[in-house]
Scaffold this motif. Structure first.
Motif, mmCIF file in Angstrom:
data_model
loop_
_atom_site.group_PDB
_atom_site.id
_atom_site.type_symbol
_atom_site.label_atom_id
_atom_site.label_comp_id
_atom_site.label_asym_id
_atom_site.label_seq_id
_atom_site.Cartn_x
_atom_site.Cartn_y
_atom_site.Cartn_z
ATOM 1 N N ALA A 73 0.847 -1.186 0.000
ATOM 2 C CA ALA A 73 0.000 0.000 0.000
ATOM 3 C C ALA A 73 0.884 1.239 0.000
ATOM 4 C CB ALA A 73 -0.903 -0.004 1.230
ATOM 5 N N ARG A 74 0.553 2.188 -0.870
ATOM 6 C CA ARG A 74 1.298 3.449 -1.009
ATOM 7 C C ARG A 74 2.769 3.211 -1.359
ATOM 8 N NH1 ARG A 74 -2.559 6.917 -1.972
ATOM 9 N NH2 ARG A 74 -4.245 6.713 -0.479
ATOM 10 N N GLY A 75 3.061 2.030 -1.938
ATOM 11 C CA GLY A 75 4.437 1.682 -2.289
ATOM 12 C C GLY A 75 4.589 1.343 -3.754
ATOM 13 N N LYS A 76 5.709 0.706 -4.053
ATOM 14 C CA LYS A 76 6.010 0.334 -5.438
ATOM 15 C C LYS A 76 6.757 -0.986 -5.450
ATOM 16 C CE LYS A 76 10.286 2.911 -5.339
ATOM 17 N NZ LYS A 76 10.939 4.137 -5.574
ATOM 18 N N ALA A 77 6.786 -1.629 -6.633
ATOM 19 C CA ALA A 77 7.526 -2.877 -6.808
ATOM 20 C C ALA A 77 7.922 -3.008 -8.275
ATOM 21 C CB ALA A 77 6.678 -4.079 -6.387
ATOM 22 N N LEU A 78 9.079 -3.637 -8.511
ATOM 23 C CA LEU A 78 9.537 -3.934 -9.864
ATOM 24 C C LEU A 78 9.122 -5.364 -10.188
ATOM 25 C CD1 LEU A 78 11.121 -3.211 -12.410
ATOM 26 C CD2 LEU A 78 13.193 -3.954 -11.227
ATOM 27 N N ILE A 79 8.283 -5.509 -11.205
ATOM 28 C CA ILE A 79 7.726 -6.814 -11.568
ATOM 29 C C ILE A 79 8.431 -7.323 -12.820
ATOM 30 C CG2 ILE A 79 5.616 -8.113 -12.046
ATOM 31 C CD1 ILE A 79 5.480 -6.463 -9.422
ATOM 32 N N PRO A 80 9.134 -8.469 -12.732
ATOM 33 C CA PRO A 80 9.781 -9.013 -13.932
ATOM 34 C C PRO A 80 8.765 -9.655 -14.875
ATOM 35 C CG PRO A 80 10.316 -10.343 -11.990
ATOM 36 C CD PRO A 80 9.449 -9.226 -11.530
ATOM 37 N N THR A 81 9.023 -9.492 -16.178
ATOM 38 C CA THR A 81 8.208 -10.185 -17.190
ATOM 39 C C THR A 81 8.958 -11.387 -17.745
ATOM 40 O OG1 THR A 81 9.062 -8.893 -19.046
ATOM 41 C CG2 THR A 81 7.107 -8.019 -17.908
ATOM 42 N N ASP A 82 10.258 -11.454 -17.489
ATOM 43 C CA ASP A 82 11.145 -12.487 -18.038
ATOM 44 C C ASP A 82 11.114 -12.500 -19.561
ATOM 45 O OD1 ASP A 82 11.882 -13.062 -15.473
ATOM 46 O OD2 ASP A 82 11.023 -15.074 -15.421
ATOM 47 N N LEU A 83 11.032 -11.291 -20.157
ATOM 48 C CA LEU A 83 11.073 -11.112 -21.602
ATOM 49 C C LEU A 83 12.173 -10.118 -21.958
ATOM 50 C CD1 LEU A 83 7.271 -10.509 -22.319
ATOM 51 C CD2 LEU A 83 8.527 -12.651 -22.674
#
Length: 176
Positions: A73-83
């Motif tokens: 909540a009220r944060g961020k994240a780096l999401i890999p796509t593996d592409l």
């Protein structure tokens, strides 16, 4: 292999035009002389999902998560796509938010520019503007990738700029 052609006493190098299969209405393939820009994608893991368009007129290709992640909540994240991708020269890939995630969960995308010469893994920065954590599962569609044409003119320093009616007015000055 390039072929040299002489016209008006000047040699001109012509690259061979690749033959691109063209599907006709009756299902028979014909060869077209028109070069087609390709969007090439490499899967970096078994969890990677190729980008796809939800409908024939969709502007963007859906990008999917290759991992389970929690965006606080009220944060961020780096999401890999593996592409990893290759886009045509003269374009860039912009990663944008999915409207459903923005509306239903207050999820937005940040830093979404991929240059034509980048060959590394594509990741998606998700911002969670809500007061609740947002869980991402493997295979969830998290963003869209839009390939856009660009202009990159040469930079020329000048002593002065031309004047306009608007001038230096900015930050809401045209709404007054």
């Amino acid at each position: 292999m390039a072929q040299a052609e002489v016209q008006n006493n000047s040699p001109e190098i012509k690259e061979p035009v690749p033959k691109i299969p063209k599907l006709q209405q009756n299902g028979v393939h014909e060869v077209s002389e028109t070069p087609v820009a390709l969007f090439r994608v490499k899967k970096l893991s078994e969890k990677a999902i190729l980008p796809s368009r939800a409908s024939p007129l969709s502007a963007g290709y859906d990008l999917s998560s290759a991992t389970e992640t929690r965006v606080p909540a009220r944060g961020k994240a780096l999401i890999p796509t593996d592409l990893s991708i290759v886009i045509p020269e003269g374009t860039y890939a912009r990663i944008g938010p999915r409207s459903g995630l923005a509306w239903k969960h207050s999820i937005d995308v940040g830093a979404g520019v991929i240059d034509a010469d980048y060959r590394g893994p594509v990741g998606v920065i998700l911002f969670n503007h809500s007061d609740m954590d947002f869980d991402v599962k493997v295979g969830d569609r998290i963003a869209q990738l839009i390939i856009e044409k660009i202009m990159t003119p040469d930079v020329v320093e000048v002593e002065d700029l031309d004047t306009t009616l608007r001038g230096e007015g900015g930050f809401g000055s045209t709404g007054i």
